[in-house]
Each structure stands twice: as structure tokens, then as C-alpha cells.
Design an enzyme around this catalytic site. Structure first.
Site, PDB file in Angstrom:
ATOM      1  N   TYR A 170     -20.370  28.372 -56.076  1.00  0.00           N
ATOM      2  CA  TYR A 170     -21.289  29.010 -55.129  1.00  0.00           C
ATOM      3  C   TYR A 170     -20.546  29.318 -53.811  1.00  0.00           C
ATOM      4  O   TYR A 170     -20.642  30.430 -53.272  1.00  0.00           O
ATOM      5  CB  TYR A 170     -22.514  28.115 -54.865  1.00  0.00           C
ATOM      6  CG  TYR A 170     -23.394  28.714 -53.789  1.00  0.00           C
ATOM      7  CD1 TYR A 170     -24.150  29.857 -54.050  1.00  0.00           C
ATOM      8  CD2 TYR A 170     -23.406  28.200 -52.487  1.00  0.00           C
ATOM      9  CE1 TYR A 170     -24.916  30.455 -53.056  1.00  0.00           C
ATOM     10  CE2 TYR A 170     -24.170  28.786 -51.487  1.00  0.00           C
ATOM     11  CZ  TYR A 170     -24.916  29.919 -51.787  1.00  0.00           C
ATOM     12  OH  TYR A 170     -25.649  30.522 -50.792  1.00  0.00           O
ATOM     13  N   ARG A 217     -23.803  20.382 -42.783  1.00  0.00           N
ATOM     14  CA  ARG A 217     -24.464  20.331 -41.466  1.00  0.00           C
ATOM     15  C   ARG A 217     -25.926  20.787 -41.532  1.00  0.00           C
ATOM     16  O   ARG A 217     -26.801  20.232 -40.882  1.00  0.00           O
ATOM     17  CB  ARG A 217     -23.678  21.236 -40.503  1.00  0.00           C
ATOM     18  CG  ARG A 217     -24.247  21.321 -39.098  1.00  0.00           C
ATOM     19  CD  ARG A 217     -23.717  22.561 -38.378  1.00  0.00           C
ATOM     20  NE  ARG A 217     -24.034  23.779 -39.089  1.00  0.00           N
ATOM     21  CZ  ARG A 217     -23.489  24.971 -38.829  1.00  0.00           C
ATOM     22  NH1 ARG A 217     -22.592  25.096 -37.878  1.00  0.00           N
ATOM     23  NH2 ARG A 217     -23.837  26.057 -39.519  1.00  0.00           N
ATOM     24  N   ARG A 227     -34.703  25.160 -49.367  1.00  0.00           N
ATOM     25  CA  ARG A 227     -33.432  25.530 -50.018  1.00  0.00           C
ATOM     26  C   ARG A 227     -32.587  24.291 -50.266  1.00  0.00           C
ATOM     27  O   ARG A 227     -32.583  23.378 -49.435  1.00  0.00           O
ATOM     28  CB  ARG A 227     -32.588  26.418 -49.100  1.00  0.00           C
ATOM     29  CG  ARG A 227     -33.170  27.746 -48.785  1.00  0.00           C
ATOM     30  CD  ARG A 227     -32.403  28.293 -47.587  1.00  0.00           C
ATOM     31  NE  ARG A 227     -33.248  29.120 -46.784  1.00  0.00           N
ATOM     32  CZ  ARG A 227     -33.240  30.431 -46.846  1.00  0.00           C
ATOM     33  NH1 ARG A 227     -32.416  31.055 -47.647  1.00  0.00           N
ATOM     34  NH2 ARG A 227     -34.046  31.143 -46.097  1.00  0.00           N
ATOM     35  N   PHE A 287      -8.040  34.351 -34.932  1.00  0.00           N
ATOM     36  CA  PHE A 287      -9.251  34.706 -35.673  1.00  0.00           C
ATOM     37  C   PHE A 287      -9.521  33.706 -36.805  1.00  0.00           C
ATOM     38  O   PHE A 287     -10.659  33.300 -37.036  1.00  0.00           O
ATOM     39  CB  PHE A 287      -9.077  36.131 -36.215  1.00  0.00           C
ATOM     40  CG  PHE A 287     -10.130  36.567 -37.185  1.00  0.00           C
ATOM     41  CD1 PHE A 287     -11.387  36.943 -36.748  1.00  0.00           C
ATOM     42  CD2 PHE A 287      -9.863  36.614 -38.552  1.00  0.00           C
ATOM     43  CE1 PHE A 287     -12.366  37.348 -37.648  1.00  0.00           C
ATOM     44  CE2 PHE A 287     -10.826  37.018 -39.456  1.00  0.00           C
ATOM     45  CZ  PHE A 287     -12.087  37.391 -39.007  1.00  0.00           C
TER      46      PHE A 287
HETATM   47  C1  IN0 Z   1     -16.216  34.679 -41.558  1.00  0.00           C
HETATM   48  C2  IN0 Z   1     -15.470  33.418 -41.179  1.00  0.00           C
HETATM   49  C3  IN0 Z   1     -13.970  33.529 -41.252  1.00  0.00           C
HETATM   50  C4  IN0 Z   1     -13.217  33.850 -40.162  1.00  0.00           C
HETATM   51  C5  IN0 Z   1     -11.823  33.877 -40.245  1.00  0.00           C
HETATM   52  C6  IN0 Z   1     -11.160  33.593 -41.412  1.00  0.00           C
HETATM   53  C7  IN0 Z   1     -11.887  33.261 -42.538  1.00  0.00           C
HETATM   54  C8  IN0 Z   1     -11.240  32.967 -43.739  1.00  0.00           C
HETATM   55  C9  IN0 Z   1     -11.972  32.626 -44.839  1.00  0.00           C
HETATM   56  C10 IN0 Z   1     -13.350  32.645 -44.807  1.00  0.00           C
HETATM   57  C11 IN0 Z   1     -14.004  32.919 -43.632  1.00  0.00           C
HETATM   58  C12 IN0 Z   1     -13.314  33.231 -42.484  1.00  0.00           C
HETATM   59  O1  IN0 Z   1     -15.833  32.883 -39.923  1.00  0.00           O
HETATM   60  C13 IN0 Z   1     -17.190  32.951 -39.518  1.00  0.00           C
HETATM   61  C14 IN0 Z   1     -17.370  32.152 -38.233  1.00  0.00           C
HETATM   62  C15 IN0 Z   1     -18.732  32.400 -37.603  1.00  0.00           C
HETATM   63  O2  IN0 Z   1     -19.396  33.343 -37.904  1.00  0.00           O
HETATM   64  N1  IN0 Z   1     -19.168  31.508 -36.728  1.00  0.00           N
HETATM   65  C16 IN0 Z   1     -20.508  31.567 -36.113  1.00  0.00           C
HETATM   66  C17 IN0 Z   1     -20.904  30.182 -35.766  1.00  0.00           C
HETATM   67  C18 IN0 Z   1     -21.728  29.534 -36.816  1.00  0.00           C
HETATM   68  O3  IN0 Z   1     -21.944  28.332 -36.711  1.00  0.00           O
HETATM   69  O4  IN0 Z   1     -22.238  30.234 -37.721  1.00  0.00           O
HETATM   70  C19 IN0 Z   1     -20.570  32.295 -34.790  1.00  0.00           C
HETATM   71  O5  IN0 Z   1     -21.604  32.948 -34.549  1.00  0.00           O
HETATM   72  O6  IN0 Z   1     -19.656  32.166 -33.976  1.00  0.00           O
HETATM   73  C20 IN0 Z   1     -18.133  32.538 -40.609  1.00  0.00           C
HETATM   74  O7  IN0 Z   1     -18.765  31.490 -40.495  1.00  0.00           O
HETATM   75  N2  IN0 Z   1     -18.279  33.359 -41.705  1.00  0.00           N
HETATM   76  C21 IN0 Z   1     -17.591  34.577 -41.841  1.00  0.00           C
HETATM   77  C22 IN0 Z   1     -18.288  35.715 -42.238  1.00  0.00           C
HETATM   78  C23 IN0 Z   1     -17.641  36.933 -42.305  1.00  0.00           C
HETATM   79  C24 IN0 Z   1     -16.311  37.027 -41.972  1.00  0.00           C
HETATM   80 CL1  IN0 Z   1     -15.511  38.561 -42.015  1.00  0.00          CL
HETATM   81  C25 IN0 Z   1     -15.590  35.892 -41.573  1.00  0.00           C
HETATM   82  C26 IN0 Z   1     -19.318  33.020 -42.704  1.00  0.00           C
HETATM   83  C27 IN0 Z   1     -18.826  32.288 -43.992  1.00  0.00           C
HETATM   84  C28 IN0 Z   1     -20.041  32.087 -44.900  1.00  0.00           C
HETATM   85  C29 IN0 Z   1     -18.241  30.913 -43.678  1.00  0.00           C
HETATM   86  C30 IN0 Z   1     -17.789  33.106 -44.736  1.00  0.00           C
END
Ligand code: IN0
Length: 410
Positions: A170, A217, A227, A287
Site C-alpha cells: 500500500y 502518526r 479508516r 527537497f
Molecule cells: C512528496 C514527498 C517527497 C518529497 C521529496 C522526496 C520524496 C521522495 C520520496 C517520496 C516522497 C518525497 O514529501 C511530501 C512532504 C509534505 O508534503 N509535507 C507536508 C507536511 C505534512 O505533514 O503533510 C507539508 O505540507 O509540508 C509528502 O509528504 N508527500 C509528497 C507528495 C508529493 C511529492 Cl511530489 C513529494 C506525500 C507522500 C504520501 C509521503 C508521498
């Protein structure tokens, strides 16, 4: 409010103030005037939906910035469909399955969502239009990841996360694929070597570490919304229903389950360190590093913490800002990881069923993050003593000023 929460941590107050006045891995505001109208809309949606993370995306170099911005918004749209419990399954399944095709359809949008980020579905035309303006090397990656993720989401919309293997699967669909897609975008931009995009195992682990942390968390929030993302194979050792952990009489078994899942997540740290050590471009490094250090800090905060079952566990904004400012080199990432690993190791209860396994992975992670310069603190964010005292005084006056004046007058 954030300043007040950090009142006993002068280093955090100092970092918060520094951040407020422009420090950190973020670029000055982009030139919105030179953008197309749809690009401007997309950056507005990005800032609306991702808050602090939006700034880190906008600090990426060259055309990678726009590709990642669009990738993020497309994923946000797909995630909004998956999350929306008001969409009946018979409508949701075909939507998820064909989502990647909507990128090529200039007319498609969805206006019936009730989710907070529904704007990305309501104005999907703007996002898809910007997608179609990207170079082909970026488009193929984004479309391919969307297709695979949509199929995976479908599978789990119709069945639960039962085994620990299901948990990995998942998390692969919703986050590992994001890591794989991003890594292919980094390599396509030529800011990173080809190996970064080719090594899908490491890229997958980057996503799994983040998503497992989110799932751990968000126990209470998800449970209250009906969920369940904690794997049954693990929680069924400690309770007959996952929601039982909400009751205070089940606290001990809840903590045992929580600690076992955190121990599971910590096994991704070696891959995270290896992945990060391959990155050369500073903007890509920041990043990737920021979400990872936030995740290890969140796990350390959640470890053996009853609050996971009662409220929302969040790291203080001040702590988050320190890490954001610090996470710019391998040495500082190793320092942050070793500090939080040590914190987990120290709070491992000796009677915890996973204690031995926890200590083992903590010591592996400590060994891997050991550097000559790894230190217990991050001294660059410790303000000088007189400044700490000044900051404390200002905060005390800010918090209790009116009461002090009242006392003096009476
Ligand atoms: C992310 C990821 C992310 C960033 C950088 C490298 C990555 C490599 C592998 C996988 C994910 C990676 O980072 C974000 C971070 C984020 O959105 N933080 C939130 C805080 C929070 O608590 O939600 C914020 O508003 O600052 C992330 O969580 N995801 C994400 C989504 C799209 C992209 Cl392009 C990058 C979501 C997830 C589900 C963990 C992939």
C-alpha cells in the site's frame, strides 16, 4: 503561537525568527508576471495545498521546479479522489483507474468533491494544461506513475491492509511510486546521475519511510474517520479491533503495537541514507532531505507516546524550522538521524516485546549515521547567551505583559 510553544527552547525561537526574516532553502518569490495564466494558477494551488513544502518545491533548480510542481498537483488530485469517502465506490474505481488519461483530456474536471483540496479537481483543466506543456521526458514519468498509483489505490479501495507485506505494498502505491517518479524526474533533468532514477528500490524506501510515519502518526485521525492503515498482522497481536487502542485500558498494548510499527519503519533509514548520499544538486538534496528529517523527528516524538492514541502528535514548528535550516548536507542529516535514533534507543522500555529489535535497528542506524563531525547538538542554531536571555524576556513580556502591568498597578 509557534514562538510561545518554543519558549523553553531559545534555539528554536532564534531559528523561527531567522526563518521569518528569509533564511532557509527557499527562493525569493517567482516572477509571476512572466508566467502563463495557467502556470500562475498552478503555483497558487501549490501554495494553498502544501504550505511550507511548496517553498521547497519552488526552490528547485531549472525546469525541474515546474515538473515537480505539476507532479505534486496531479498527485494531490489523485489523492483527493482516493480520500473522498463521499464518492461511491462504483464511481471512484473507474475514476482512479483512468485518472492518467485525464491528463490528455482538456475538458475533464470533477466538481462534486467535499475534500479540503477539492480545488485541484475543480480546476484540473489548468493542471492538465500545464502538464501538457512539460517536456516529454517529464510527461512520460508523471503519466506512468499516475497509472500505476491509480491501479494500486483501486486495489486497496476494495480490500484492507492485512499483512505487513500489504502495508509495504500500500505504501509503495501511494508513496514509493512518488519516490520512483521523482527520482526519474531528477535524472531526466540531468541535475542528478542516471543511477538515482534507475535504483527503484532505494527510491521506494524514501517514500515508504515517509508514508509509514504518516500512517503511524495519524492513527487517531484515521480511526475517527473510519479508516484503518495499520497492518492487521501487527495490531491483531495486541487487540481484537484496531479502534480498541483508543481506550485507556488498552494503552500498554497500544504502545507495544505502536513501538513495533515504528521499529518496522526505522528499517528504511539505511536506504534513505544511501539514497541521499548519491545526490549532488543542492536544491534536490534539500527537497529530499526536509521531509525525511521531519519523519525521523516525528517517529522519535511518537515512540512510546500515549498521545498518539489521544490527540495529534506534531513536532513543534520551531523544531521543524531548525531541521529545515540544517538539513543541507550529509553530515547534518546524519547528525539529525543519530540524535533522534539515540532518543528512541534511550526511551525503549525493557519490557517492550520489540525492544530487542528496536535496539538492533537503532544501533545499525547509529553506526551508519556516525561521522567524525556528528554531534549531539546543532550549534549553529544556538543563539548567543545574551540573545537567548533577550528573547526569553520579550516572550515573557509578550505572554504575561498585561498580568505584570496589572500586578504593578495594584
Ligand atoms: C512528496 C514527498 C517527497 C518529497 C521529496 C522526496 C520524496 C521522495 C520520496 C517520496 C516522497 C518525497 O514529501 C511530501 C512532504 C509534505 O508534503 N509535507 C507536508 C507536511 C505534512 O505533514 O503533510 C507539508 O505540507 O509540508 C509528502 O509528504 N508527500 C509528497 C507528495 C508529493 C511529492 Cl511530489 C513529494 C506525500 C507522500 C504520501 C509521503 C508521498
Amino acid at each position: 503561537m509557534d514562538l510561545l510553544k518554543s519558549i523553553t527552547h531559545p534555539d528554536e525561537v532564534y531559528a523561527l525568527l531567522k526563518f521569518k526574516f528569509g533564511a532557509g532553502p527557499t527562493k525569493p518569490k517567482q516572477d509571476h508576471a512572466s508566467m502563463t495564466k495557467t502556470a500562475r494558477k498552478c503555483y497558487n494551488y501549490l501554495n494553498q495545498t502544501s504550505r511550507s513544502f511548496a517553498a521547497v518545491i519552488q526552490a528547485l533548480d531549472g525546469d525541474l521546479r515546474h515538473a515537480v510542481c505539476i507532479f505534486y498537483l496531479v498527485l494531490r488530485a489523485l489523492d483527493t479522489v482516493e480520500d473522498d469517502m463521499t464518492i461511491p465506490l462504483k464511481e471512484k474505481i473507474p475514476m482512479l483507474q483512468t485518472f492518467h488519461e485525464k491528463l490528455e483530456d482538456p475538458t475533464w474536471n470533477y466538481t462534486k468533491s467535499k475534500e479540503k483540496d477539492r480545488i485541484v479537481l475543480e480546476d484540473f483543466q489548468a493542471i492538465a494544461q500545464e502538464f501538457r506543456s512539460l517536456a516529454e521526458c517529464y510527461r512520460v514519468v508523471i503519466a506512468d506513475i499516475c497509472k500505476k498509483m491509480g491501479h494500486g489505490m483501486c486495489e486497496f479501495a476494495q480490500r484492507d491492509v492485512l499483512t505487513n507485506k500489504d502495508w509495504d505494498l500500500y505504501c509503495h502505491y501511494v508513496a514509493g511510486l512518488v519516490g520512483i517518479g521523482l527520482s526519474r524526474l531528477f535524472s531526466a533533468s540531468e541535475l542528478e546521475d542516471a543511477i538515482v532514477g534507475e535504483d527503484t528500490e532505494l527510491a521506494n524506501s524514501m517514500g515508504l519511510f515517509l508514508q509509514k510515519t504518516n500512517i503511524i502518526r495519524d492513527y487517531l485521525e484515521d480511526s475517527l474517520e473510519g479508516r484503518e492503515f495499520w497492518p492487521k498482522e501487527t495490531w491483531s497481536k495486541y487487540a481484537s479491533k484496531l479502534s480498541d487502542f483508543q481506550r485507556s485500558q488498552n494503552l500498554t498494548s497500544g504502545l507495544h503495537c505502536l513501538n513495533e510499527l515504528i521499529t518496522n519503519a526505522l528499517h528504511h533509514v539505511p536506504d534513505v541514507l544511501k539514497y541521499m548520499s548519491r545526490l549532488h544538486n543542492q536544491s534536490v538534496f534539500n527537497f529530499c532531505a526536509i521531509p525525511q528529517v521531519m519523519a525521523i523527528a516525528t517517529l522519535a516524538e511518537c515512540y512510546n507516546n500515549p498521545k498518539v492514541f489521544r490527540s495529534v502528535v506534531k513536532i513543534r514548528k520551531g523544531q521543524a524550522v531548525i531541521m529545515m535550516l540544517e538539513a543541507t548536507s550529509m553530515d547534518s542529516i546524519r547528525t539529525i538521524i543519530s540524535n533522534h535514533s539515540r532518543q528512541i534507543g534511550k526511551s525503549t522500555p525493557s519490557n517492550d516485546p520489540s525492544a530487542e529489535l528496536t535496539r538492533k535497528i537503532v544501533s545499525t542506524n547509529l553506526e551508519l549515521s556516525h561521522t567524525a563531525s556528528a554531534q549531539l547538538t546543532t550549534p549553529s542554531y544556538y543563539p548567543p547567551l545574551y540573545m537567548s536571555l533577550g528573547i526569553m524576556l520579550v516572550l515573557i513580556l509578550y505572554s504575561y505583559g498585561s498580568q505584570i502591568l496589572h500586578y504593578i498597578h495594584s
